[in-house]
Design a protein around this motif. Structure first.
Motif, mmCIF file in Angstrom:
data_model
loop_
_atom_site.group_PDB
_atom_site.id
_atom_site.type_symbol
_atom_site.label_atom_id
_atom_site.label_comp_id
_atom_site.label_asym_id
_atom_site.label_seq_id
_atom_site.Cartn_x
_atom_site.Cartn_y
_atom_site.Cartn_z
ATOM 1 N N LYS A 35 0.831 -1.204 0.000
ATOM 2 C CA LYS A 35 0.000 0.000 0.000
ATOM 3 C C LYS A 35 0.869 1.259 0.000
ATOM 4 N N ILE A 36 1.955 1.210 0.783
ATOM 5 C CA ILE A 36 2.870 2.363 0.862
ATOM 6 C C ILE A 36 3.525 2.624 -0.485
ATOM 7 N N GLU A 37 3.989 1.564 -1.145
ATOM 8 C CA GLU A 37 4.629 1.710 -2.457
ATOM 9 C C GLU A 37 3.648 2.237 -3.496
ATOM 10 N N LYS A 38 2.393 1.783 -3.390
ATOM 11 C CA LYS A 38 1.359 2.265 -4.316
ATOM 12 C C LYS A 38 1.127 3.759 -4.117
ATOM 13 N N LEU A 39 1.092 4.185 -2.840
ATOM 14 C CA LEU A 39 0.884 5.590 -2.527
ATOM 15 C C LEU A 39 2.062 6.429 -3.023
ATOM 16 N N LYS A 40 3.298 5.923 -2.848
ATOM 17 C CA LYS A 40 4.479 6.626 -3.336
ATOM 18 C C LYS A 40 4.448 6.771 -4.856
ATOM 19 N N SER A 41 3.954 5.732 -5.525
ATOM 20 C CA SER A 41 3.823 5.775 -6.987
ATOM 21 C C SER A 41 2.823 6.848 -7.400
ATOM 22 N N GLU A 42 1.733 6.971 -6.628
ATOM 23 C CA GLU A 42 0.728 7.994 -6.925
ATOM 24 C C GLU A 42 1.279 9.398 -6.662
ATOM 25 N N TRP A 43 2.111 9.535 -5.603
ATOM 26 C CA TRP A 43 2.764 10.821 -5.350
ATOM 27 C C TRP A 43 3.647 11.195 -6.530
ATOM 28 N N LYS A 44 4.413 10.215 -7.025
ATOM 29 C CA LYS A 44 5.338 10.466 -8.138
ATOM 30 C C LYS A 44 4.570 10.907 -9.375
ATOM 31 N N THR A 56 0.410 17.319 5.604
ATOM 32 C CA THR A 56 -0.942 16.775 5.776
ATOM 33 C C THR A 56 -1.795 17.713 6.636
ATOM 34 N N PHE A 57 -3.079 17.404 6.733
ATOM 35 C CA PHE A 57 -3.943 18.163 7.642
ATOM 36 C C PHE A 57 -3.487 17.976 9.087
ATOM 37 N N ALA A 58 -3.014 16.770 9.418
ATOM 38 C CA ALA A 58 -2.578 16.481 10.782
ATOM 39 C C ALA A 58 -1.359 17.320 11.183
ATOM 40 N N SER A 59 -0.494 17.619 10.214
ATOM 41 C CA SER A 59 0.724 18.373 10.529
ATOM 42 C C SER A 59 0.540 19.893 10.383
ATOM 43 N N PHE A 60 -0.640 20.319 9.937
ATOM 44 C CA PHE A 60 -0.910 21.746 9.787
ATOM 45 C C PHE A 60 -1.144 22.373 11.168
ATOM 46 N N ALA A 108 -2.191 19.239 1.373
ATOM 47 C CA ALA A 108 -2.981 18.381 2.263
ATOM 48 C C ALA A 108 -4.263 17.919 1.565
ATOM 49 N N ILE A 109 -4.896 18.820 0.830
ATOM 50 C CA ILE A 109 -6.089 18.456 0.049
ATOM 51 C C ILE A 109 -5.725 17.392 -0.982
ATOM 52 N N ALA A 110 -4.624 17.625 -1.704
ATOM 53 C CA ALA A 110 -4.185 16.688 -2.742
ATOM 54 C C ALA A 110 -3.903 15.303 -2.159
ATOM 55 N N LEU A 111 -3.221 15.249 -1.023
ATOM 56 C CA LEU A 111 -2.905 13.968 -0.386
ATOM 57 C C LEU A 111 -4.175 13.261 0.058
ATOM 58 N N ASN A 112 -5.129 14.025 0.550
ATOM 59 C CA ASN A 112 -6.423 13.465 0.929
ATOM 60 C C ASN A 112 -7.111 12.828 -0.269
ATOM 61 N N LEU A 114 -5.628 11.743 -3.069
ATOM 62 C CA LEU A 114 -4.858 10.592 -3.542
ATOM 63 C C LEU A 114 -5.199 9.330 -2.754
ATOM 64 N N LYS A 115 -5.436 9.483 -1.460
ATOM 65 C CA LYS A 115 -5.824 8.329 -0.642
ATOM 66 C C LYS A 115 -7.178 7.775 -1.073
ATOM 67 N N GLN A 116 -7.992 8.641 -1.688
ATOM 68 C CA GLN A 116 -9.306 8.216 -2.188
ATOM 69 C C GLN A 116 -9.237 7.810 -3.659
ATOM 70 N N HIS A 117 -7.997 7.702 -4.177
ATOM 71 C CA HIS A 117 -7.756 7.324 -5.583
ATOM 72 C C HIS A 117 -8.301 8.346 -6.574
ATOM 73 N N ILE A 118 -8.324 9.611 -6.134
ATOM 74 C CA ILE A 118 -8.641 10.725 -7.028
ATOM 75 C C ILE A 118 -7.302 11.272 -7.513
ATOM 76 N N LYS A 119 -7.064 11.246 -8.801
ATOM 77 C CA LYS A 119 -5.754 11.621 -9.342
ATOM 78 C C LYS A 119 -5.593 13.146 -9.381
#
Length: 231
Positions: A35-44, A56-60, A108-112, A114-119
């Motif tokens: 799952k982590i590698e998939k998320l990193k691929s989506e970040w790339k 992230t929202f948590a670190s804001f 943070a919005i973008a990362l949110n 991506l977790k929902q598989h919205i490109k």
């Protein structure tokens, strides 16, 4: 005998963990590393690097009323997105004071998403505009690059109109934003300029951005006290 070293000891780099079941075949379950590698691929794919993935929202950090308003609006936009994504007002604009957390909130919005598989595609405005202008005589490169930002599911434009602006800059942005405006494709925009200043740069670009983002606009007052970096 040399011991084999794995990046992930849980699955031995297979991406799967076998769970024993009594009187049945083992059950294969996806390992967390997969799952982590998939998320990193989506970040790339999105253009978001590992350091930015910490925004992230948590670190804001909420440190005043303006930052609270920004975090609340960004959170509301994420919550409402499925309902508004195909409507005229499907975007968000974070503008105003330097250092107020606009880029952090945007990513943070973008990362949110991506977790929902919205490109999402990340467009650092100044870097992208400079590179496009350097390669404008290469028609294939120009078309391919512009299309990337026109057609993506969600576009994040970071620091819109940063630096010296000329007619070419405005024309490139109009080409991207007008396409997305006409096709109801969402944008996330951060900029250090007020809405009035954006309209002064180019009314065609700014009015489209504003109309698309009208329900989710945060304009932070120009005030050194709103610059978190100077705390």
């Amino acid at each position: 005998m040399k011991q084999t070293s794995y990046k992930c000891d849980k699955c031995c780099d297979t991406g799967w963990i076998l769970i024993k079941q009594e009187n049945r075949q083992p059950l294969a379950v996806a390992c967390e590393c997969r799952k982590i590698e998939k998320l990193k691929s989506e970040w790339k794919y999105s253009g978001i690097n590992v350091e930015q993935s910490k925004l992230t929202f948590a670190s804001f950090v909420v440190w005043n009323k303006a930052s609270q308003r920004m975090k609340d609006t960004a959170g509301a936009y994420c919550t409402d997105f499925d309902e508004i994504r195909d409507k005229r007002r499907n975007s968000i604009l974070l503008c105003g004071q330097v250092g107020s957390g606009k880029t952090h909130s945007s990513i943070a919005i973008a990362l949110n998403f991506l977790k929902q598989h919205i490109k999402v595609v990340y467009m650092p405005y100044r870097d992208v505009i400079t590179k496009i202008k350097q390669n404008m005589i290469d028609e294939e490169y120009y078309t391919r690059t512009i299309s990337k930002y026109q057609l993506c599911e969600v576009l994040l434009i970071d620091d819109l109109f940063k630096g010296k602006i000329n007619e070419t800059d405005v024309n490139i942005m109009f080409e991207i934003i007008n396409y997305r405006y006409l096709n109801f494709l969402p944008i996330i925009v951060s900029t250090e300029f007020s809405i009035d200043r954006l309209l002064a740069f180019d009314e065609g670009v700014a009015s489209r951005v504003y109309e698309m983002s009208k329900d989710y606009v945060v304009e932070i007052e120009k005030d050194i006290r709103n610059n978190y970096r100077l705390k």
